[in-house]
Design an enzyme around this catalytic site. Structure first.
Site, PDB file in Angstrom:
ATOM      1  N   LYS A 110     -36.280  97.773-116.387  1.00 24.22           N
ATOM      2  CA  LYS A 110     -37.709  97.421-116.492  1.00 24.22           C
ATOM      3  C   LYS A 110     -38.509  98.398-115.659  1.00 24.22           C
ATOM      4  O   LYS A 110     -38.005  98.925-114.658  1.00 24.22           O
ATOM      5  CB  LYS A 110     -37.952  96.005-115.965  1.00 24.22           C
ATOM      6  CG  LYS A 110     -39.207  95.370-116.514  1.00 24.22           C
ATOM      7  CD  LYS A 110     -38.935  94.816-117.909  1.00 24.22           C
ATOM      8  CE  LYS A 110     -40.053  94.006-118.478  1.00 24.22           C
ATOM      9  NZ  LYS A 110     -39.577  93.190-119.605  1.00 24.22           N
TER      10      LYS A 110
HETATM   11  N1  GLU Z   1     -40.679  93.858-122.930  1.00 22.20           N
HETATM   12  C1  GLU Z   1     -39.885  93.189-123.901  1.00 22.20           C
HETATM   13  C2  GLU Z   1     -38.963  92.178-123.245  1.00 22.20           C
HETATM   14  O1  GLU Z   1     -39.247  91.702-122.157  1.00 22.20           O
HETATM   15  C3  GLU Z   1     -39.165  94.150-124.841  1.00 22.20           C
HETATM   16  C4  GLU Z   1     -38.216  95.123-124.210  1.00 22.20           C
HETATM   17  C5  GLU Z   1     -37.675  96.183-125.157  1.00 22.20           C
HETATM   18  O2  GLU Z   1     -37.962  96.148-126.333  1.00 22.20           O
HETATM   19  O3  GLU Z   1     -36.936  97.029-124.666  1.00 22.20           O
HETATM   20  O4  GLU Z   1     -37.994  91.741-123.805  1.00 22.20           O
END
Ligand code: GLU
Length: 420
Positions: A110
């Site tokens: 993240k």
């Molecule tokens: N931000 C989204 C999540 O929390 C998608 C992450 C992604 O597609 O890599 O799952």
């Protein structure tokens, strides 16, 4: 301590607590726990940006790779005033278990920039995104770590990341990010994938509980990408979405809100507030409205020990990451609510990110219906797998989902062994 620090610090404590409960239930050895519990890599960077008024503003930003055991790190980038390192660590940890729950070959990561995008111009956002990309460049790449959209980032943000990365390498590399615009190698169906995945898991939960979706009453907290699409699909399936909130206000109509109209207003003004044919209510009233399905689709820890006792929903579908604190979990468990935990409920986004990455790597693109069909299969299989653990082991759905995710990562790390 600031409020932001309290909220974020909490989220990482919650992530660690989730892990411990699953690891205990799986009877994982201390060695395996040591290897998979904590982030593998953390990078904190300074992002200086010349603002429109000429002064230079320093933003603090992070990229956390929690796990690369099952594949490249994968997870979104968040732009929000309350971003802290602890929050990013929590979100990265959840991504690892989430990718394992839906059984896609990724680890978890993240990113986050502490900023207030609502008060920045497009130019400032572009410069900040590009400088942040260049600062985390050693970490990211299609085989290493693949960012995507999260709160207050979007396909345009991903396009800037793709361009910055590609210009540095000297050739186009679309697979470095997902959630891109279609014209740059994005996938059909990615933009609405999180909300669509939420919808599929709600369908599965209704089937399990013998609840008819047609005519069911729904409350949605948060009307961003995930919340609005989930509301739209539920509305189209004949459910009655009676209340919706965003960061500016809450609107309510006991006979059901006109969701396409509300989405139109939100697109025009950025707010749900003032929607005709609705009355304004408080955030607390919203959570305690009698309803069949509650969809928390905003930020972490919005339902806690203080407000959970007022929740009456039969199904709580966590479209957001970490919306329920462990205290709220316990209260809702006692009240008999059926919780679809975040790492299952909102995994549709990262699942279609995986499809996008596969299409980019193969230079071969799929039709929208193929994406929907595959997504439905993945989500409903994951739901069945989690439900099986829930019923056979008699554990709450959250622990069941974490057992599935953590168990798959534990198995992979055991087979890989330790280097050197
Ligand atoms: N931000 C989204 C999540 O929390 C998608 C992450 C992604 O597609 O890599 O799952």
């Amino acid at each position: 301590m600031t409020t932001a620090a309290v909220i974020a610090g909490n989220a990482y404590d919650v992530a660690l607590e989730n892990f411990d409960s699953a690891a205990d239930a799986l009877e994982l050895s201390p060695d395996i726990r040591e290897m998979i519990k904590y982030p593998e890599r953390i990078l904190t960077v300074t992002v200086p940006v010349r603002m429109d008024d000429g002064h230079i503003h320093r933003f603090e930003a992070h990229r956390v790779q929690h796990s690369t055991v099952r594949g490249p790190a994968k997870g979104g980038i968040r732009f929000h005033p309350q971003v802290t390192l602890d929050e990013v660590k929590a979100l990265a940890t959840w991504m690892t278990w989430k990718c394992a729950v839906v059984n896609i070959p990724f680890g978890g990561g993240k990113g986050g920039v502490t900023c207030d995008p609502k008060h920045m111009s497009q130019g400032e956002l572009e410069h900040m995104t590009r400088r942040y990309t260049s600062a985390i460049l050693p970490l990211i790449g299609p085989q290493q770590d693949i960012p995507a959209p999260d709160v207050y980032t979007n396909p345009q943000t991903m396009a800037w990341i793709m361009d910055t990365y590609s210009m540095t390498k000297g050739y186009p590399i679309p697979g470095v990010v997902t959630g891109k615009p279609i014209s740059l190698g994005g996938s059909l169906g990615r933009n609405e994938a999180t909300g669509r995945g939420v919808f599929y898991t709600i369908q599965s939960a209704c089937e399990h509980l013998h609840l008819t979706l047609k005519g069911a009453t729904v409350v949605v907290q948060g009307f961003g990408n995930a919340g609005s699409i989930a509301a739209q699909l539920l509305h189209e399936a004949g459910a009655k979405v009676i209340a919706v909130s965003d960061s500016t206000g809450c609107v309510y109509n006991r006979n059901g809100l006109d969701i396409p109209g509300l989405m139109h207003l939100k697109a025009l003004t950025g707010k749900v507030e003032g929607f005709p044919d609705s009355e304004a209510i408080s955030p607390r009233e919203l959570l305690t409205l009698p309803c069949d399905i509650l969809v928390p689709a905003a930020l972490e820890n919005t339902i806690d020990g203080g407000n959970a006792s007022g929740v009456t929903a039969k199904i709580v579908a966590e479209a957001a990451n970490g919306p329920l604190t462990p205290a709220a979990d316990r209260i809702l468990e006692r009240k008999g609510s059926f919780i679809i935990p975040d790492i299952l409920c909102n995994a549709g986004g990262v699942t279609v990110s995986y499809f996008e990455w596969v299409q980019d790597e193969q230079h071969l693109f799929w039709e929208a219906q193929d994406v929907y069909n595959r997504l439905e299969r993945v989500m409903k299989t994951a739901f069945r797998d989690v439900l099986k653990i829930h019923t056979e082991r008699k554990v709450p759905m959250r622990i069941a989902a974490n057992m599935l995710g953590v168990g798959r990562v534990a198995e992979a790390v055991q087979i890989r062994g330790i280097y050197p």
